[in-house]
Design a protein around this motif. Structure first.
Motif: not given
Lengths: 67, 67
Positions: A3, B61-64, B66-67, A61-64, A6, A66-67
């Motif tokens: 991570i 996914p990590v976004g799930q 944290l977002d 979004p944070v997911g962009q 990433r 970290l994912d």
């Protein structure tokens, strides 16, 4: 991919998409330039509040990051 | 909503969806039960590697988280 790798890759990509130097991203985010450099070189394990600040700075979004 | 609140709310929701106690999530993730409790009560500011471990445990996914 780890991570932290990433995150480093995504920060660099989003920063370059905006045409920003590390100095400009540091100014926009309120983080120190050397910390930005460390994140891009995968030399840090940041907390979620740091990542949230970067996501807000880039407007994604944070997911962009970290994912 | 602060990112730590989003994380706490999402951990609790995903855990309850699986029908897991905090103890069971601790066992599945390798994190300590009191740390899980702290995260759900928004008493911690975890690093991204901790969040990645939880995302892998839940299979999301990590976004799930944290977002």
């Amino acid at each position: 991919m780890d991570i932290r790798e990433r995150l480093g890759r995504n920060i660099r990509r989003l920063r370059q998409d905006k045409g920003w130097s590390q100095e400009e991203l540091a100014h926009e985010s309120g983080l120190h330039r050397t910390y930005i450099s460390d994140l891009e070189r995968v030399a840090r394990n940041p907390t979620i509040t740091v990542v949230d600040r970067l996501a807000l700075t880039f407007g994604v979004p944070v997911g962009q990051l970290l994912d």
